[in-house]
Design a protein around this motif. Structure first.
Motif, PDB file in Angstrom:
ATOM      1  N   SER A 161      55.551  33.940  53.410  1.00 48.43           N
ATOM      2  CA  SER A 161      55.813  34.937  52.379  1.00 48.43           C
ATOM      3  C   SER A 161      57.275  34.911  51.922  1.00 48.43           C
ATOM      4  O   SER A 161      57.654  35.675  51.053  1.00 48.43           O
ATOM      5  CB  SER A 161      55.441  36.335  52.876  1.00 48.43           C
ATOM      6  N   GLY A 162      58.078  34.042  52.514  1.00 49.90           N
ATOM      7  CA  GLY A 162      59.463  33.911  52.073  1.00 49.90           C
ATOM      8  C   GLY A 162      60.482  34.559  52.981  1.00 49.90           C
ATOM      9  O   GLY A 162      61.679  34.413  52.775  1.00 49.90           O
ATOM     10  N   GLU A 163      60.045  35.269  53.991  1.00 45.88           N
ATOM     11  CA  GLU A 163      60.979  35.882  54.936  1.00 45.88           C
ATOM     12  C   GLU A 163      61.291  34.880  56.051  1.00 45.88           C
ATOM     13  O   GLU A 163      60.477  34.030  56.379  1.00 45.88           O
ATOM     14  CB  GLU A 163      60.363  37.139  55.549  1.00 45.88           C
ATOM     15  N   ASP A 164      62.457  35.000  56.614  1.00 44.19           N
ATOM     16  CA  ASP A 164      62.818  34.158  57.748  1.00 44.19           C
ATOM     17  C   ASP A 164      62.883  35.011  59.007  1.00 44.19           C
ATOM     18  O   ASP A 164      63.939  35.383  59.481  1.00 44.19           O
ATOM     19  CB  ASP A 164      64.167  33.466  57.510  1.00 44.19           C
ATOM     20  N   VAL A 165      61.719  35.333  59.535  1.00 40.18           N
ATOM     21  CA  VAL A 165      61.630  36.149  60.739  1.00 40.18           C
ATOM     22  C   VAL A 165      61.100  35.242  61.847  1.00 40.18           C
ATOM     23  O   VAL A 165      59.902  35.046  61.980  1.00 40.18           O
ATOM     24  CB  VAL A 165      60.689  37.359  60.531  1.00 40.18           C
ATOM     25  N   LEU A 166      62.008  34.678  62.628  1.00 38.74           N
ATOM     26  CA  LEU A 166      61.602  33.766  63.687  1.00 38.74           C
ATOM     27  C   LEU A 166      61.790  34.353  65.080  1.00 38.74           C
ATOM     28  O   LEU A 166      61.471  33.723  66.069  1.00 38.74           O
ATOM     29  CB  LEU A 166      62.408  32.459  63.578  1.00 38.74           C
ATOM     30  N   TRP A 167      62.286  35.570  65.164  1.00 45.46           N
ATOM     31  CA  TRP A 167      62.637  36.126  66.465  1.00 45.46           C
ATOM     32  C   TRP A 167      61.491  36.730  67.272  1.00 45.46           C
ATOM     33  O   TRP A 167      61.586  36.795  68.479  1.00 45.46           O
ATOM     34  CB  TRP A 167      63.765  37.145  66.323  1.00 45.46           C
ATOM     35  N   PRO A 168      60.366  37.213  66.703  1.00 44.00           N
ATOM     36  CA  PRO A 168      59.353  37.872  67.553  1.00 44.00           C
ATOM     37  C   PRO A 168      58.801  37.009  68.689  1.00 44.00           C
ATOM     38  O   PRO A 168      58.776  37.464  69.833  1.00 44.00           O
ATOM     39  CB  PRO A 168      58.260  38.282  66.569  1.00 44.00           C
ATOM     40  N   PRO A 169      58.390  35.737  68.445  1.00 42.40           N
ATOM     41  CA  PRO A 169      57.875  34.982  69.592  1.00 42.40           C
ATOM     42  C   PRO A 169      58.962  34.639  70.609  1.00 42.40           C
ATOM     43  O   PRO A 169      58.692  34.577  71.807  1.00 42.40           O
ATOM     44  CB  PRO A 169      57.276  33.716  68.986  1.00 42.40           C
ATOM     45  N   VAL A 170      60.186  34.456  70.147  1.00 44.57           N
ATOM     46  CA  VAL A 170      61.284  34.138  71.064  1.00 44.57           C
ATOM     47  C   VAL A 170      61.563  35.327  71.982  1.00 44.57           C
ATOM     48  O   VAL A 170      61.686  35.169  73.200  1.00 44.57           O
ATOM     49  CB  VAL A 170      62.548  33.732  70.278  1.00 44.57           C
ATOM     50  N   ILE A 171      61.643  36.518  71.407  1.00 41.85           N
ATOM     51  CA  ILE A 171      61.870  37.721  72.211  1.00 41.85           C
ATOM     52  C   ILE A 171      60.709  37.941  73.180  1.00 41.85           C
ATOM     53  O   ILE A 171      60.913  38.270  74.354  1.00 41.85           O
ATOM     54  CB  ILE A 171      62.056  38.953  71.296  1.00 41.85           C
ATOM     55  N   PHE A 172      59.490  37.742  72.698  1.00 42.50           N
ATOM     56  CA  PHE A 172      58.309  37.918  73.535  1.00 42.50           C
ATOM     57  C   PHE A 172      58.331  36.947  74.718  1.00 42.50           C
ATOM     58  O   PHE A 172      58.096  37.340  75.860  1.00 42.50           O
ATOM     59  CB  PHE A 172      57.036  37.710  72.694  1.00 42.50           C
ATOM     60  N   LEU A 173      58.621  35.666  74.443  1.00 39.82           N
ATOM     61  CA  LEU A 173      58.669  34.671  75.509  1.00 39.82           C
ATOM     62  C   LEU A 173      59.784  34.957  76.507  1.00 39.82           C
ATOM     63  O   LEU A 173      59.583  34.845  77.718  1.00 39.82           O
ATOM     64  CB  LEU A 173      58.850  33.271  74.927  1.00 39.82           C
ATOM     65  N   LEU A 174      60.956  35.310  76.015  1.00 41.47           N
ATOM     66  CA  LEU A 174      62.067  35.601  76.916  1.00 41.47           C
ATOM     67  C   LEU A 174      61.776  36.816  77.797  1.00 41.47           C
ATOM     68  O   LEU A 174      62.185  36.871  78.954  1.00 41.47           O
ATOM     69  CB  LEU A 174      63.357  35.825  76.130  1.00 41.47           C
ATOM     70  N   GLY A 175      61.050  37.779  77.252  1.00 41.10           N
ATOM     71  CA  GLY A 175      60.724  38.977  78.015  1.00 41.10           C
ATOM     72  C   GLY A 175      59.682  38.748  79.088  1.00 41.10           C
ATOM     73  O   GLY A 175      59.760  39.326  80.175  1.00 41.10           O
ATOM     74  N   LEU A 176      58.682  37.906  78.822  1.00 34.42           N
ATOM     75  CA  LEU A 176      57.577  37.737  79.767  1.00 34.42           C
ATOM     76  C   LEU A 176      57.612  36.427  80.558  1.00 34.42           C
ATOM     77  O   LEU A 176      56.806  36.237  81.465  1.00 34.42           O
ATOM     78  CB  LEU A 176      56.239  37.839  79.035  1.00 34.42           C
ATOM     79  N   PHE A 177      58.527  35.536  80.237  1.00 25.37           N
ATOM     80  CA  PHE A 177      58.580  34.252  80.938  1.00 25.37           C
ATOM     81  C   PHE A 177      58.853  34.405  82.434  1.00 25.37           C
ATOM     82  O   PHE A 177      58.161  33.782  83.250  1.00 25.37           O
ATOM     83  CB  PHE A 177      59.597  33.321  80.280  1.00 25.37           C
ATOM     84  N   PRO A 178      59.833  35.220  82.860  1.00 21.06           N
ATOM     85  CA  PRO A 178      60.031  35.378  84.310  1.00 21.06           C
ATOM     86  C   PRO A 178      58.800  35.940  85.018  1.00 21.06           C
ATOM     87  O   PRO A 178      58.451  35.506  86.119  1.00 21.06           O
ATOM     88  CB  PRO A 178      61.208  36.348  84.415  1.00 21.06           C
ATOM     89  N   ALA A 179      58.122  36.882  84.387  1.00 18.59           N
ATOM     90  CA  ALA A 179      56.922  37.464  84.991  1.00 18.59           C
ATOM     91  C   ALA A 179      55.808  36.421  85.102  1.00 18.59           C
ATOM     92  O   ALA A 179      55.065  36.397  86.085  1.00 18.59           O
ATOM     93  CB  ALA A 179      56.450  38.665  84.183  1.00 18.59           C
ATOM     94  N   SER A 180      55.678  35.545  84.100  1.00 14.01           N
ATOM     95  CA  SER A 180      54.628  34.523  84.142  1.00 14.01           C
ATOM     96  C   SER A 180      54.882  33.514  85.254  1.00 14.01           C
ATOM     97  O   SER A 180      53.950  33.067  85.914  1.00 14.01           O
ATOM     98  CB  SER A 180      54.491  33.836  82.785  1.00 14.01           C
ATOM     99  N   LEU A 181      56.139  33.136  85.463  1.00 12.55           N
ATOM    100  CA  LEU A 181      56.453  32.221  86.562  1.00 12.55           C
ATOM    101  C   LEU A 181      56.174  32.870  87.916  1.00 12.55           C
ATOM    102  O   LEU A 181      55.603  32.248  88.813  1.00 12.55           O
ATOM    103  CB  LEU A 181      57.917  31.780  86.493  1.00 12.55           C
ATOM    104  N   ALA A 182      56.589  34.126  88.061  1.00 15.44           N
ATOM    105  CA  ALA A 182      56.409  34.816  89.336  1.00 15.44           C
ATOM    106  C   ALA A 182      54.932  35.030  89.661  1.00 15.44           C
ATOM    107  O   ALA A 182      54.514  34.849  90.812  1.00 15.44           O
ATOM    108  CB  ALA A 182      57.146  36.156  89.311  1.00 15.44           C
ATOM    109  N   VAL A 183      54.123  35.384  88.666  1.00 16.93           N
ATOM    110  CA  VAL A 183      52.707  35.627  88.940  1.00 16.93           C
ATOM    111  C   VAL A 183      51.991  34.303  89.250  1.00 16.93           C
ATOM    112  O   VAL A 183      51.078  34.262  90.079  1.00 16.93           O
ATOM    113  CB  VAL A 183      52.027  36.412  87.791  1.00 16.93           C
TER     114      VAL A 183
END
Length: 141
Positions: free
Chosen positions: A50-72
């Motif tokens: 749509s013309g917006e440059d919003v690339l941060w949602p998946p990055v923030i999501f991954l950074l937030g849950l990545f440690p939990a995914s490794l630990a589980v």
């Protein structure tokens, strides 16, 4: 264990690699993890189109849950009596498939070297191999 309880439990243990985790908690967490990743990635793709440059949602999501995914994942391997170093299989061809198979298999009954059974089962009496049970023979002397 339900999905919200599993998410809450895994997030509270994001940096706890010791112990064991039941299959239900593991799978509910990963359903939420991959669902959220798919949602944020879809949102990002639609916003870029749509013309917006919003690339941060998946990055923030991954950074937030990545440690939990490794630990589980480490705790899931511990449930089978395996070392968490096996997570390095994810970097070799077909290693992720091997990790998936290990995550699907049921955990050890009773306590093992990594802690008590998350399902509260006690170790069966007798010699065991897989699911077969050989009764323990005792002399009455």
């Amino acid at each position: 264990m339900g999905p919200l309880a599993a998410l809450r439990s895994c997030l509270s243990k994001s940096f706890r690699w010791r112990g064991r985790v039941a299959r239900s908690e593991f799978w509910w967490f990963f359903v939420i993890f991959f669902g959220g990743l798919l949602t944020t990635t879809t949102y990002t793709i639609l916003s870029v189109e749509s013309g917006e440059d919003v690339l941060w949602p998946p990055v923030i999501f991954l950074l937030g849950l990545f440690p939990a995914s490794l630990a589980v994942m480490a705790r899931r391997l511990h449930d089978k009596g395996l070392t968490a170093w096996l997570m390095l299989l994810g970097f070799v061809p077909f290693g992720q498939l091997a990790l998936l198979i290990l995550a699907i298999l049921p955990g050890d009954e009773g306590p093992n070297g990594y802690g008590d059974d998350p399902l509260g089962r006690s170790k069966p009496e007798g010699l065991t191999y897989g699911r077969s049970r050989v009764p323990l023979v005792r002399d009455d002397d």
